[in-house]
Design an enzyme around this catalytic site. Structure first.
Site, mmCIF file in Angstrom:
data_model
loop_
_atom_site.group_PDB
_atom_site.id
_atom_site.type_symbol
_atom_site.label_atom_id
_atom_site.label_comp_id
_atom_site.label_asym_id
_atom_site.label_seq_id
_atom_site.Cartn_x
_atom_site.Cartn_y
_atom_site.Cartn_z
ATOM 1 N N TYR A 1 5.329 17.270 -3.307
ATOM 2 C CA TYR A 1 5.288 17.597 -1.884
ATOM 3 C C TYR A 1 6.690 17.829 -1.334
ATOM 4 O O TYR A 1 6.959 18.828 -0.651
ATOM 5 C CB TYR A 1 4.596 16.465 -1.116
ATOM 6 C CG TYR A 1 4.441 16.712 0.368
ATOM 7 C CD1 TYR A 1 3.375 17.451 0.860
ATOM 8 C CD2 TYR A 1 5.362 16.204 1.277
ATOM 9 C CE1 TYR A 1 3.221 17.674 2.226
ATOM 10 C CE2 TYR A 1 5.230 16.419 2.640
ATOM 11 C CZ TYR A 1 4.155 17.154 3.107
ATOM 12 O OH TYR A 1 4.019 17.378 4.455
ATOM 13 N N SER B 1 8.439 19.941 6.952
ATOM 14 C CA SER B 1 8.286 18.490 7.061
ATOM 15 C C SER B 1 9.671 17.864 7.101
ATOM 16 O O SER B 1 10.646 18.461 6.622
ATOM 17 C CB SER B 1 7.514 17.954 5.842
ATOM 18 O OG SER B 1 7.631 16.537 5.745
#
Length: 284
Positions: A182, A169
């Site tokens: 995350y 990401s």
């Protein structure tokens, strides 16, 4: 764009013809019954690979992905497994060896969010995200590498003994308050990928990563569904459009193919320029 919602908009990704770059190869995609994983699995099939669809829930969605891949003339089946479970990962790869004979491509895509303000985050929220997003990638990659090493390079199939694509990401680079678990998992994926790539390259195993930016998927519907949300999101994307799952899928096909044979230990950012920190475009 509708005044109230963008959910009915057709893909903003340009049409691309998928060439058969992966004919004769066998791929496993985790978290592949929706979103990015679904698009990647379908694209790999269109490029000629046989594909295993890993998922943890929604049998009907997984079956639909299998049927879509079969339209390309390649083989596919769905396998339900929790990638954070060592035993379930081992069983998933054992079945793949029985069904397809080997594995050539692993796309470790399975991931989730359990968002919370840092001071309110529970240990369960922290562990769940790290276990799936990071440990799950370790377990799947380890199983794949063992098979790559056993089989070695088959020149008629690929120049590499195996290819691993870690789905990361932009948040392996961009801090993300309210999503500490995350962001930590994605930062971990960065060095997991790079360390694997360094160690395994002499064995002709290529490990790389894709770091998506803002992609139109069910996990982030609130960020793009209304015009107001979409317009706000676009202030973070210099290229001026949201990413589509197909954008990631096409990058994955390239990274899995011999067209990228000299690409090792690289994170490919597919983010419309989000990591350029557009807030500083006029001097900050």
């Amino acid at each position: 764009m509708n005044s109230t919602t963008t959910s009915a908009i057709e893909t903003t990704a340009p049409p691309v013809t998928m060439h058969k770059l992966l004919t004769g190869q066998r791929a496993l995609v985790t978290g592949a019954n929706s979103g990015i994983g679904k698009a990647v699995a379908i694209a790999l099939g269109q490029a000629g690979a046989d594909v295993v669809i890993n998922y943890v829930d929604d049998d009907a969605a997984a079956t639909a992905v299998v049927e879509e891949i079969k339209k390309s003339g390649t083989r596919a089946y769905a396998h339900k497994a929790d990638v954070s479970s060592e035993d379930q990962v081992a069983a998933m790869f054992a079945r793949m060896m029985q069904e397809f004979g080997t594995v050539d491509i692993l796309v470790s895509n399975a991931g989730l969010q359990r968002d919370s303000a840092f001071h309110e985050m529970t240990l369960a929220q922290w562990n769940k995200v790290l276990n799936v997003n990071l440990t799950g990638q370790f377990l799947c990659a380890r199983a794949a590498v063992r098979e790559f090493l056993r089989r070695g390079v088959v020149p008629s199939v690929s120049s590499a003994a195996g290819k691993i694509i870690c789905m990361s990401s932009v948040h392996q680079e961009i801090p993300w308050g309210g999503h500490v678990n995350y962001a930590s998992s994605k930062g971990g994926i960065k060095l997991l990928m790079e360390s694997m790539a360094q160690e395994l390259a002499p064995k002709r195993i290529r490990v790389n990563a894709i770091a998506p930016g803002a992609i139109r998927t069910p996990i982030n519907t609130a960020a793009w569904q209304t015009k107001e949300a979409y317009d706000s999101l676009m202030t973070l994307v210099p290229y001026g459009r949201i990413g589509e799952p197909e954008d990631i899928a096409r990058a994955a096909v390239w990274l899995a193919s011999d067209h990228s044979d000299y690409v090792v230990g690289t994170t490919l950012f597919v983010d419309g320029g989000m990591t350029l920190y557009p807030g500083f475009a006029t001097g900050g």
